[in-house]
Each structure stands twice: as structure tokens, then as C-alpha cells.
Design a protein around this motif. Structure first.
Motif, short mmCIF file in Angstrom:
data_model
loop_
_atom_site.label_atom_id
_atom_site.label_comp_id
_atom_site.label_asym_id
_atom_site.label_seq_id
_atom_site.Cartn_x
_atom_site.Cartn_y
_atom_site.Cartn_z
N PHE A 10 0.86 -1.19 0.00
CA PHE A 10 0.00 0.00 0.00
C PHE A 10 0.90 1.24 0.00
N THR A 11 0.34 2.39 -0.39
CA THR A 11 1.14 3.57 -0.70
C THR A 11 1.99 4.05 0.47
N SER A 12 1.36 4.33 1.61
CA SER A 12 2.12 4.91 2.71
C SER A 12 3.11 3.91 3.30
N GLY A 13 2.76 2.63 3.30
CA GLY A 13 3.71 1.62 3.76
C GLY A 13 4.91 1.54 2.84
N GLY A 14 4.65 1.61 1.54
CA GLY A 14 5.75 1.60 0.58
C GLY A 14 6.63 2.82 0.73
N ARG A 15 6.02 3.95 1.03
CA ARG A 15 6.79 5.19 1.14
C ARG A 15 7.67 5.20 2.39
N HIS A 16 7.22 4.61 3.49
CA HIS A 16 7.94 4.73 4.75
C HIS A 16 8.67 3.47 5.19
N LEU A 17 8.23 2.30 4.79
CA LEU A 17 8.89 1.08 5.24
C LEU A 17 9.82 0.49 4.18
N LEU A 18 9.43 0.56 2.92
CA LEU A 18 10.29 -0.01 1.88
C LEU A 18 11.67 0.67 1.80
N PRO A 19 11.76 2.01 1.90
CA PRO A 19 13.09 2.62 1.82
C PRO A 19 14.06 2.12 2.87
N ALA A 20 13.55 1.73 4.04
CA ALA A 20 14.43 1.19 5.07
C ALA A 20 14.80 -0.26 4.80
N ALA A 21 13.89 -1.00 4.14
CA ALA A 21 14.13 -2.42 3.88
C ALA A 21 14.93 -2.66 2.61
N LEU A 22 14.74 -1.82 1.60
CA LEU A 22 15.35 -2.08 0.29
C LEU A 22 16.88 -2.09 0.31
N PRO A 23 17.55 -1.10 0.90
CA PRO A 23 19.03 -1.14 0.85
C PRO A 23 19.61 -2.39 1.49
N ARG A 24 19.04 -2.81 2.61
CA ARG A 24 19.52 -4.01 3.28
C ARG A 24 19.35 -5.23 2.38
N PHE A 25 18.20 -5.33 1.72
CA PHE A 25 17.94 -6.48 0.86
C PHE A 25 18.82 -6.44 -0.39
N VAL A 26 18.88 -5.28 -1.05
CA VAL A 26 19.63 -5.19 -2.31
C VAL A 26 21.11 -5.44 -2.08
N GLU A 27 21.64 -4.95 -0.95
CA GLU A 27 23.06 -5.17 -0.66
C GLU A 27 23.35 -6.66 -0.47
N ALA A 28 22.43 -7.36 0.21
CA ALA A 28 22.65 -8.78 0.48
C ALA A 28 22.31 -9.67 -0.71
N HIS A 29 21.42 -9.19 -1.60
CA HIS A 29 20.95 -10.02 -2.72
C HIS A 29 20.95 -9.20 -4.02
N PRO A 30 22.12 -8.78 -4.48
CA PRO A 30 22.18 -7.96 -5.71
C PRO A 30 21.74 -8.71 -6.96
N GLU A 31 21.71 -10.04 -6.87
CA GLU A 31 21.35 -10.84 -8.04
C GLU A 31 19.85 -10.90 -8.28
N VAL A 32 19.03 -10.46 -7.30
CA VAL A 32 17.57 -10.59 -7.40
C VAL A 32 16.98 -9.42 -8.19
N GLU A 33 16.14 -9.74 -9.15
CA GLU A 33 15.41 -8.73 -9.91
C GLU A 33 14.13 -8.39 -9.16
N LEU A 34 14.07 -7.18 -8.61
CA LEU A 34 12.98 -6.79 -7.72
C LEU A 34 11.94 -5.95 -8.45
N THR A 35 10.67 -6.28 -8.22
CA THR A 35 9.55 -5.50 -8.76
C THR A 35 8.62 -5.12 -7.61
N VAL A 36 8.21 -3.85 -7.57
CA VAL A 36 7.30 -3.36 -6.54
C VAL A 36 6.00 -2.92 -7.20
N LEU A 37 4.86 -3.43 -6.70
CA LEU A 37 3.54 -3.09 -7.23
C LEU A 37 2.70 -2.44 -6.14
#
Length: 311
Positions: A98-125
Motif C-alpha cells: 500500500f502507498t504509505s507503507g511503501g513510502r515509509h517502510l520499503l526505503p528502510a528495507a530495500l538497501p539491506r535487501f539489495v546489498e545482500a541479494h544484488p542478483e535478485v530482480e525486484l519488482t514493486v507493485l
């Protein structure tokens, strides 16, 4: 033996309410739809649909078969998406939010995930909770960030088989007031004290809560503006259009708005994850769920904002 294609036909009849409309949706003739339903009834030994001048009504066996058809369809969709993931050049992960969750929680989660799993192709809907749960069930998303208010979560035991609801955090609601409002210097206030104010709505579910409360408190809710975006709603509050009720993670961090704690019982939005029950583990989903759990824990710790403070 129950034919899966005939279950699909019955599901279309249930969805459209008539053989003719189902035939149009399936690109079949009404006669072919009727033949499929008749064959399905012979297979189960009971009537599944009753036709009348007002449309088609499912029998109890028919409703059970439609539920089975929905489960089978979701399972097949999940398998198709799983095969797509297996044959993809890179591991894939699709997240619904949902919009506000994506705006406030995803930015904190994404760097941690992308750094640990750079091979994963991520899509957000982007999707509201009910739609997000359906996406996870059908395999269009691997997990979803969702919420609910006072009622049940978007995933309830037995209602959406194959899905789990994992609570992440409580997101308390705040009164958001324009500068100079008569309650702006109060540490807390009851919603009934704003009976004479006009309201700016940032979510349809918030409106339902407010209307219930207003009815119990004996006043009529006066709506000045209705939006589907808490951030837009707060710009209208700042412009003096009215007051609003906003979850903590959606509070604006700029401007001169005043956030005032609501007196008990304090309403809250409950944020959680919708996850599929997989026969095999999917490491990217598990890793991203862990990253979101950590982000939610940090966000929950920040909800103890001093009352009456500008957000």
C-alpha cells in the motif's frame, strides 16, 4: 472425475450471474455453457446451479465447487509464476504494497535487501490490502505489505487458503490540525471535541471509522474533502480546509501541521505481511520479509513522538 475446465465454467457462471454472460466472457455459446454445467452435475451427482428469470443461483454443492475452482485457479497461477521464476535468468521477487507503507517502510528495507541479494530482480507493485492478498494468492506477488483497522486482517483463517498474516507493527492514528487551531496546544484530545470541525479524509477506511465514532458520540461527521492519499490530505489541512486523522507512518515531516494524540481508546492501523504457504522455501521472499520486519521494528520505535509536536 471432476473436470477442471468445467469448474472454470461454473466459476464464470457464479461471477456473471447468468449462462449467457458467462458464455460471452468465456467466448463460448450459451448452449456449450449449459452442456458443461450439466456434465458437471452428472459428475458430482447433484444440481450445482438453478436457473430462473432473475438469473442463476448456485446450490450448496455448487458454492463448494466454486470455492474449489478458486483454490485450484490460484494454485495453478502460483505454479505458473513459480515456473517463470525457475526459468528466469535472474531470481525474481515481486512485492505488493500500500502507498504509505511503501513510502515509509520499503526505503528502510530495500538497501539491506539489495546489498545482500544484488542478483535478485525486484519488482514493486502498489495495491490496497484486499487486492494485494489476491495477488499473493495467485502468484502475481511473492509477498505483500498490507494493513487493517479495527476489523479482521485481509487474510483470515479459512477464507484465503494458502496465505498467512504476519503482524509487523501497530501504527497509531493522530489528529492532524492546522496552526492556530483551538486544540493545537493540547497534549491530547478526544474526537468528540472536534464535532464542530470539518474533516479532510485521507482514506476511505478512515472515513468508515470516523463515521462510526461520530454516530456513537452523537454528532454528524462533516466532510470538507475526501482523498485516497494521506499526504494530499495533510496539504489540505495546512491550507485550512479542515482537520484530519492520519496514521503515524504517514505524518508529514515538513510544514507547520500539529499532531495531537487521540485520547483512549486510541485507534490504530495494524500493519503486517501477507505471505504464501510454500511447499518449498523461497529465499528472496524470506530475506525481504526479514528486512521488512526490521524496518517495521524501527518504525514502531519511532511512534513515541512527543504529543502535540509538529510532525
Amino acid at each position: 472425475m471432476i473436470d477442471v475446465h468445467r469448474l472454470r465454467v461454473l466459476r464464470a457462471v457464479a461471477e456473471h450471474g447468468s449462462f449467457n454472460r458467462a458464455a460471452g466472457a468465456l467466448l463460448l455459446t450459451p448452449s456449450a455453457v449449459s452442456q458443461h454445467i450439466a456434465a458437471l452435475e452428472r459428475a458430482v451427482g447433484h444440481p450445482v446451479a438453478v436457473r430462473s428469470t432473475r438469473g442463476v443461483t448456485l446450490t450448496e454443492p455448487g458454492r463448494l465447487l466454486v470455492e474449489a475452482a478458486e483454490s485450484i485457479s490460484a494454485e495453478l497461477d502460483q505454479v505458473r509464476h513459480a515456473i517463470d521464476r525457475l526459468t528466469a535468468e535472474r531470481p525474481r521477487l515481486t512485492v505488493a504494497t500500500f502507498t504509505s507503507g511503501g513510502r515509509h517502510l520499503l526505503p528502510a528495507a530495500l538497501p539491506r535487501f539489495v546489498e545482500a541479494h544484488p542478483e535478485v530482480e525486484l519488482t514493486v507493485l502498489e495495491s490496497e490490502p484486499e487486492g494485494a492478498a489476491a495477488m499473493v494468492r495467485g502468484g502475481a506477488a511473492d509477498l505483500a505489505l498490507a494493513y487493517h483497522f479495527d476489523g479482521p486482517p485481509p487474510v483470515r483463517p479459512g477464507e484465503r487458503p494458502g496465505l498467512d498474516w504476519v503482524p509487523l507493527m501497530e501504527d497509531p492514528l493522530w489528529l492532524v490540525l492546522p496552526p492556530g487551531h483551538r486544540l493545537a496546544d493540547r497534549p491530547s484530545a478526544g474526537l468528540a471535541e472536534l464535532a464542530s470541525d470539518r474533516w479532510v479524509l485521507g482514506c476511505l477506511k478512515t472515513e468508515a471509522f470516523l463515521r462510526r465514532y461520530a454516530e456513537l458520540a452523537g454528532f454528524d461527521l462533516r466532510v470538507a474533502a475526501s482523498t485516497t492519499d494521506y499526504f494530499f490530505a495533510q496539504t489540505l489541512v495546512a491550507a485550512g480546509v479542515g482537520v484530519s486523522l492520519v496514521p503515524h507512518v504517514s505524518l508529514s515531516t515538513t510544514g507547520e501541521l500539529i499532531a495531537v494524540r487521540i485520547e483512549p481508546p486510541r485507534p490504530a492501523r495494524h500493519i503486517g505481511l501477507v505471505l504464501p504457504r510454500r511447499r518449498r522455501p523461497h529465499p528472496p521472499t524470506q530475506a525481504f520479509a526479514a528486512a521488512l520486519t526490521a524496518a517495521a521494528a524501527a518504525a514502531a520505535a519511532s511512534t513515541h513522538t512527543p504529543t502535540g509536536e509538529r510532525p
